[in-house]
Design a protein around this motif. Structure first.
Motif, PDB file in Angstrom:
ATOM      1  N   VAL A  95       0.430  -7.202   5.011  1.00  0.00           N
ATOM      2  CA  VAL A  95       0.401  -5.948   4.276  1.00  0.00           C
ATOM      3  C   VAL A  95       1.605  -5.117   4.669  1.00  0.00           C
ATOM      4  O   VAL A  95       2.042  -5.121   5.828  1.00  0.00           O
ATOM      5  CB  VAL A  95      -0.916  -5.174   4.561  1.00  0.00           C
ATOM      6  CG1 VAL A  95      -1.070  -4.873   6.045  1.00  0.00           C
ATOM      7  CG2 VAL A  95      -0.985  -3.887   3.764  1.00  0.00           C
ATOM      8  N   LEU A  96       2.167  -4.418   3.696  1.00  0.00           N
ATOM      9  CA  LEU A  96       3.260  -3.469   3.910  1.00  0.00           C
ATOM     10  C   LEU A  96       2.803  -2.125   3.386  1.00  0.00           C
ATOM     11  O   LEU A  96       2.428  -2.009   2.220  1.00  0.00           O
ATOM     12  CB  LEU A  96       4.526  -3.920   3.170  1.00  0.00           C
ATOM     13  CG  LEU A  96       5.675  -2.902   3.102  1.00  0.00           C
ATOM     14  CD1 LEU A  96       6.221  -2.614   4.496  1.00  0.00           C
ATOM     15  CD2 LEU A  96       6.780  -3.416   2.177  1.00  0.00           C
ATOM     16  N   ALA A  97       2.789  -1.117   4.244  1.00  0.00           N
ATOM     17  CA  ALA A  97       2.299   0.207   3.846  1.00  0.00           C
ATOM     18  C   ALA A  97       3.387   1.246   4.053  1.00  0.00           C
ATOM     19  O   ALA A  97       4.099   1.229   5.062  1.00  0.00           O
ATOM     20  CB  ALA A  97       1.051   0.583   4.645  1.00  0.00           C
ATOM     21  N   ARG A  98       3.486   2.163   3.084  1.00  0.00           N
ATOM     22  CA  ARG A  98       4.429   3.286   3.173  1.00  0.00           C
ATOM     23  C   ARG A  98       3.661   4.562   3.490  1.00  0.00           C
ATOM     24  O   ARG A  98       2.645   4.853   2.869  1.00  0.00           O
ATOM     25  CB  ARG A  98       5.177   3.440   1.850  1.00  0.00           C
ATOM     26  CG  ARG A  98       6.182   2.328   1.579  1.00  0.00           C
ATOM     27  CD  ARG A  98       6.545   2.229   0.115  1.00  0.00           C
ATOM     28  NE  ARG A  98       5.450   1.636  -0.667  1.00  0.00           N
ATOM     29  CZ  ARG A  98       5.022   2.114  -1.832  1.00  0.00           C
ATOM     30  NH1 ARG A  98       5.565   3.212  -2.350  1.00  0.00           N
ATOM     31  NH2 ARG A  98       4.047   1.506  -2.471  1.00  0.00           N
ATOM     32  N   PHE A  99       4.179   5.310   4.464  1.00  0.00           N
ATOM     33  CA  PHE A  99       3.530   6.526   4.926  1.00  0.00           C
ATOM     34  C   PHE A  99       4.410   7.741   4.669  1.00  0.00           C
ATOM     35  O   PHE A  99       5.612   7.632   4.464  1.00  0.00           O
ATOM     36  CB  PHE A  99       3.226   6.434   6.431  1.00  0.00           C
ATOM     37  CG  PHE A  99       2.172   5.421   6.775  1.00  0.00           C
ATOM     38  CD1 PHE A  99       0.850   5.804   6.914  1.00  0.00           C
ATOM     39  CD2 PHE A  99       2.501   4.089   6.962  1.00  0.00           C
ATOM     40  CE1 PHE A  99      -0.128   4.881   7.231  1.00  0.00           C
ATOM     41  CE2 PHE A  99       1.527   3.150   7.277  1.00  0.00           C
ATOM     42  CZ  PHE A  99       0.214   3.558   7.411  1.00  0.00           C
ATOM     43  N   GLY A 100       3.772   8.902   4.717  1.00  0.00           N
ATOM     44  CA  GLY A 100       4.505  10.154   4.533  1.00  0.00           C
ATOM     45  C   GLY A 100       3.869  11.261   5.341  1.00  0.00           C
ATOM     46  O   GLY A 100       3.854  11.225   6.571  1.00  0.00           O
ATOM     47  N   ASP A 101       3.291  12.245   4.637  1.00  0.00           N
ATOM     48  CA  ASP A 101       2.675  13.372   5.335  1.00  0.00           C
ATOM     49  C   ASP A 101       1.207  13.066   5.633  1.00  0.00           C
ATOM     50  O   ASP A 101       0.774  11.917   5.559  1.00  0.00           O
ATOM     51  CB  ASP A 101       2.812  14.654   4.518  1.00  0.00           C
ATOM     52  CG  ASP A 101       2.147  14.551   3.145  1.00  0.00           C
ATOM     53  OD1 ASP A 101       1.308  13.638   2.952  1.00  0.00           O
ATOM     54  OD2 ASP A 101       2.462  15.374   2.273  1.00  0.00           O
ATOM     55  N   ALA A 153       0.801  -6.788   9.682  1.00  0.00           N
ATOM     56  CA  ALA A 153       0.728  -5.474   9.043  1.00  0.00           C
ATOM     57  C   ALA A 153       1.980  -4.680   9.416  1.00  0.00           C
ATOM     58  O   ALA A 153       2.226  -4.428  10.605  1.00  0.00           O
ATOM     59  CB  ALA A 153      -0.529  -4.722   9.479  1.00  0.00           C
ATOM     60  N   VAL A 154       2.757  -4.306   8.416  1.00  0.00           N
ATOM     61  CA  VAL A 154       4.006  -3.574   8.612  1.00  0.00           C
ATOM     62  C   VAL A 154       3.856  -2.170   8.051  1.00  0.00           C
ATOM     63  O   VAL A 154       3.414  -1.989   6.908  1.00  0.00           O
ATOM     64  CB  VAL A 154       5.184  -4.296   7.913  1.00  0.00           C
ATOM     65  CG1 VAL A 154       6.480  -3.495   8.078  1.00  0.00           C
ATOM     66  CG2 VAL A 154       5.354  -5.701   8.466  1.00  0.00           C
ATOM     67  N   ALA A 155       4.230  -1.177   8.849  1.00  0.00           N
ATOM     68  CA  ALA A 155       4.181   0.227   8.428  1.00  0.00           C
ATOM     69  C   ALA A 155       5.593   0.777   8.362  1.00  0.00           C
ATOM     70  O   ALA A 155       6.412   0.518   9.250  1.00  0.00           O
ATOM     71  CB  ALA A 155       3.346   1.050   9.409  1.00  0.00           C
ATOM     72  N   PHE A 156       5.869   1.561   7.305  1.00  0.00           N
ATOM     73  CA  PHE A 156       7.188   2.198   7.159  1.00  0.00           C
ATOM     74  C   PHE A 156       7.018   3.637   6.709  1.00  0.00           C
ATOM     75  O   PHE A 156       6.141   3.952   5.900  1.00  0.00           O
ATOM     76  CB  PHE A 156       8.063   1.463   6.141  1.00  0.00           C
ATOM     77  CG  PHE A 156       9.317   2.230   5.808  1.00  0.00           C
ATOM     78  CD1 PHE A 156      10.420   2.155   6.639  1.00  0.00           C
ATOM     79  CD2 PHE A 156       9.371   3.069   4.692  1.00  0.00           C
ATOM     80  CE1 PHE A 156      11.576   2.898   6.360  1.00  0.00           C
ATOM     81  CE2 PHE A 156      10.511   3.801   4.413  1.00  0.00           C
ATOM     82  CZ  PHE A 156      11.615   3.712   5.246  1.00  0.00           C
ATOM     83  N   ALA A 157       7.886   4.504   7.235  1.00  0.00           N
ATOM     84  CA  ALA A 157       7.917   5.892   6.762  1.00  0.00           C
ATOM     85  C   ALA A 157       9.335   6.431   6.875  1.00  0.00           C
ATOM     86  O   ALA A 157      10.058   6.106   7.831  1.00  0.00           O
ATOM     87  CB  ALA A 157       6.969   6.768   7.577  1.00  0.00           C
ATOM     88  N   LEU A 203       0.829  -1.205   0.000  1.00  0.00           N
ATOM     89  CA  LEU A 203       0.000   0.000   0.000  1.00  0.00           C
ATOM     90  C   LEU A 203       0.859   1.248   0.000  1.00  0.00           C
ATOM     91  O   LEU A 203       1.752   1.401   0.833  1.00  0.00           O
ATOM     92  CB  LEU A 203      -0.915   0.030   1.235  1.00  0.00           C
ATOM     93  CG  LEU A 203      -1.799  -1.183   1.503  1.00  0.00           C
ATOM     94  CD1 LEU A 203      -2.695  -0.911   2.709  1.00  0.00           C
ATOM     95  CD2 LEU A 203      -2.626  -1.533   0.288  1.00  0.00           C
ATOM     96  N   ASP A 204       0.567   2.154  -0.926  1.00  0.00           N
ATOM     97  CA  ASP A 204       1.210   3.463  -0.948  1.00  0.00           C
ATOM     98  C   ASP A 204       0.257   4.463  -0.303  1.00  0.00           C
ATOM     99  O   ASP A 204      -0.688   4.939  -0.924  1.00  0.00           O
ATOM    100  CB  ASP A 204       1.531   3.877  -2.380  1.00  0.00           C
ATOM    101  CG  ASP A 204       2.258   5.227  -2.455  1.00  0.00           C
ATOM    102  OD1 ASP A 204       2.528   5.809  -1.387  1.00  0.00           O
ATOM    103  OD2 ASP A 204       2.545   5.682  -3.569  1.00  0.00           O
ATOM    104  N   LEU A 205       0.512   4.777   0.957  1.00  0.00           N
ATOM    105  CA  LEU A 205      -0.323   5.720   1.694  1.00  0.00           C
ATOM    106  C   LEU A 205       0.395   7.042   1.887  1.00  0.00           C
ATOM    107  O   LEU A 205       0.085   7.805   2.809  1.00  0.00           O
ATOM    108  CB  LEU A 205      -0.727   5.116   3.050  1.00  0.00           C
ATOM    109  CG  LEU A 205      -1.535   3.816   2.955  1.00  0.00           C
ATOM    110  CD1 LEU A 205      -1.842   3.278   4.334  1.00  0.00           C
ATOM    111  CD2 LEU A 205      -2.821   4.031   2.163  1.00  0.00           C
ATOM    112  N   THR A 206       1.354   7.321   0.997  1.00  0.00           N
ATOM    113  CA  THR A 206       2.042   8.613   1.031  1.00  0.00           C
ATOM    114  C   THR A 206       1.258   9.692   0.300  1.00  0.00           C
ATOM    115  O   THR A 206       1.609  10.873   0.378  1.00  0.00           O
ATOM    116  CB  THR A 206       3.440   8.507   0.394  1.00  0.00           C
ATOM    117  OG1 THR A 206       3.306   8.152  -0.999  1.00  0.00           O
ATOM    118  CG2 THR A 206       4.286   7.447   1.097  1.00  0.00           C
ATOM    119  N   LYS A 207       0.212   9.288  -0.427  1.00  0.00           N
ATOM    120  CA  LYS A 207      -0.589  10.225  -1.198  1.00  0.00           C
ATOM    121  C   LYS A 207      -2.037  10.168  -0.737  1.00  0.00           C
ATOM    122  O   LYS A 207      -2.449   9.233  -0.055  1.00  0.00           O
ATOM    123  CB  LYS A 207      -0.507   9.896  -2.697  1.00  0.00           C
ATOM    124  CG  LYS A 207       0.906   9.887  -3.261  1.00  0.00           C
ATOM    125  CD  LYS A 207       0.906   9.420  -4.708  1.00  0.00           C
ATOM    126  CE  LYS A 207       2.323   9.327  -5.254  1.00  0.00           C
ATOM    127  NZ  LYS A 207       2.325   8.826  -6.661  1.00  0.00           N
TER     128      LYS A 207
END
Length: 583
Positions: free
Chosen positions: A87-93, A118-122, A44-48
């Protein structure tokens, strides 16, 4: 003539290339049958930001924007698929809305409850801005990563409201607006230089409740004391080692390390798969069984067709939405309507047209469940009143039951430019909406009459739909904005939850079990790729002529768009104030 011929040939070449590309894509899709690996990690791209509704496959060819529904479907389908391990999700703003973050938290919790990880990375939760909402969502993951030298930007919430009265005065522009009642602060953006006491009271209550939701959510997910979370907020942004020591994250590491760790947990041969690609192969979770229509009302409510105005954002056109409601109401296969709203309001007449269409759909035996996104206020709440049940996320911005109307007087600006106007008129109120003159006594009397009638109708709609006395309706109205959690306590909504909860209610209203298999069908049906290409090449398409100009104007429109788009254009309005949270 040479120039004309040049552009004709240019557009012909562009049209040919686009049609050829569409045909090639179709051939490729037929020949290429994608498969899934035995072990899948949803990527998952959750940076946008996430769109509320699908913008169509053609826009996806230009720049794909994931939709909230797409991510929810992937998580829901994945927790029932033995091939999906995590799940692997990338976070940002903080691009994702507050209510969207809460809805995705619920989806992640259900996903984890099925035995999956569930893995989260930012690189940073927030970066140069706040990271409250991104971290709130990430905290629901069981393994939270942060890149070295990154920060956790849980700096707390702030509400910033623009006030442009002094700027208008300098240019000789005179805003003239009337509002009902004291909390209906939309027009104050143009008429005041700062918050009124009522506006400040409302904003303090709003920020306070949302802050409590932020603290409670993080504390629950990370198993921390609320006092510890509040202390961290006062100290944030937290450095990576501070966040690790205080148990806000689990690992300090890089994106490739988080990626490798997730694949290792999934087992040998595991691959990361985009949610859209996964659903395209595995199928969505709601593709079988009786039909429930999904209809969106996203953006400023206006007359005409839904679209994307030049100033950015989207518009919820009453003509488009009413047509979709009528199609669903007339379709014998449709058992119920899930009406998803993400709107701060707009035109009263357009809102009433949508509400009326929903009422008629219910009269035809189609139950309507209203589901509120990040906002369903003013006109957005007006249309929600037609639902059999209303579901809001705790952080949904709703209420704002009030009315505003007026205009901008440009006579002073015109004089400064040396342009003078004269006039001839028949009828006492002819030209009352002209920007070249102020409202005289007769026009002001008529404007007050229109606003009073509209506000009275709004209050009556609220009282009838929510089973409140006129005094109770007035008490929760006055233009005041509430969170979804507050609205539930006041009786303005029925339940707190996301689309999953609303869909369960739609099943029940349709006479089905709350967990029955259903087909969630968007109305109007998405256009095919060929239809979108042909529309683009017709006089409806504006892409070719606007691309270069928009590329240059995009930064300016991003800054000025919200203020300019806020200006009323369709007479009497039911809009919430423009609120910028999370600065």
């Amino acid at each position: 003539m040479r120039i004309v011929r040049f552009f004709v040939r240019l557009f012909a070449v562009i049209g040919f290339l686009m049609v050829a590309g569409a045909v090639a894509a179709a051939v490729f899709a037929v020949r290429h049958q994608p498969t899934l690996p035995d072990a899948v990690v949803l990527d998952l791209d959750l940076t946008k930001s996430l769109a509320e509704s699908d913008s169509g496959r053609l826009s996806g060819l230009l720049e794909h924007q994931s939709s909230l529904r797409e991510v929810l479907d992937a998580l829901d389908r994945g927790r029932r698929d033995p091939r999906v391990k995590g799940v692997l999700a990338r976070f940002g703003d903080d691009s994702i809305g507050f209510a969207q973050a809460q809805e995705l938290r619920g989806a992640i919790e259900r996903f984890r409850a099925s035995g999956r990880f569930a893995v989260a990375f930012a690189e940073e939760y927030g970066g140069a801005g706040a990271g409250n909402k991104s971290y709130l969502l990430a905290s629901a993951f069981d393994d939270v990563w942060l890149q070295p030298l990154g920060t956790v930007g849980i700096t707390g919430l702030a509400a910033e409201l623009p006030f442009a009265a002094d700027a208008f005065s300098q240019f000789g522009v005179q805003p003239q607006f009337l509002q009902r009642e004291e909390y209906k602060s939309f027009a104050e953006t143009f008429t005041k230089s700062g918050m009124t006491p009522a506006n400040r009271e409302m904003m303090e209550a709003l920020v306070g409740d949302l802050t409590n939701q932020l603290v409670d959510g993080i504390a629950k997910s990370r198993r921390l004391a609320p006092a510890a979370v509040r202390a961290a907020i006062d100290k944030a942004p937290l450095l990576s080692q501070e966040a690790l020591a205080q148990k806000f994250i689990d690992h300090v590491g890089y994106a490739d390390e988080a990626h490798d760790a997730a694949l290792a947990r999934a087992g040998a041969g595991a691959e990361a798969v985009d949610p859209a690609a996964y659903v395209a192969v595995a199928g969505g979770p709601n593709n079988e069984g009786p039909t429930i229509a999904l209809i969106h009302a996203v953006g400023t409510i206006t007359g005409g067709k839904s679209g994307k105005p030049a100033l950015g954002g989207v518009s919820a056109g009453s003509e488009t939405i009413v047509e979709a409601i009528e199609q669903a109401a007339d379709d014998p296969e449709v058992r119920a309507i899930l009406f998803r709203i993400d709107s701060g309001g707009g035109s009263v007449s357009a809102s009433e047209a949508i509400r009326r269409a929903l009422v008629k759909a219910r009269q035809k035996g189609k139950p309507v469940i209203a589901s509120m996104g990040d906002a369903a206020a003013s006109g957005g709440y007006w249309i929600a009143l037609a639902g059999d049940r209303i579901v809001a996320s705790p952080a949904t911005i709703t209420g704002s039951i009030g009315v505003v109307a007026g205009k901008f007087g440009l006579a002073g600006l015109s004089d400064k430019l040396g342009v003078h106007w004269d006039r001839v008129q028949s009828g006492r109120n002819a030209g009352m909406w002209s920007p070249l003159r102020g409202f005289d006594d007769s026009a002001m009397e008529r404007l007050n009459a229109v606003i009073d009638e509209t506000y009275a109708a709004f209050l009556q709609r609220v009282a009838e739909a929510r089973r409140l006395s006129p005094e109770q309706a007035r008490g929760v109205a006055k233009g005041r904005v509430w969170t979804g959690a507050q609205a539930r306590e006041l009786g303005l909504v029925d339940e707190v939850g996301g689309q999953e909860q609303a869909l369960a209610l739609a099943r029940t209203a349709a006479g089905l079990a709350p967990d029955a298999q259903v087909t969630l069908a968007p109305y109007p049906p998405p256009k095919s790729l060929t239809e979108q290409v042909m529309e683009l090449l017709s006089d409806k398409g504006e892409l070719v002529g606007a691309l270069a100009a928009l590329a240059e104007l995009r930064p300016l429109l991003a800054d000025l768009g919200p203020l300019l788009a806020a200006a009323p254009r369709d007479g009497v309005q039911a809009r919430m104030p423009g609120i910028s949270l999370d600065r």
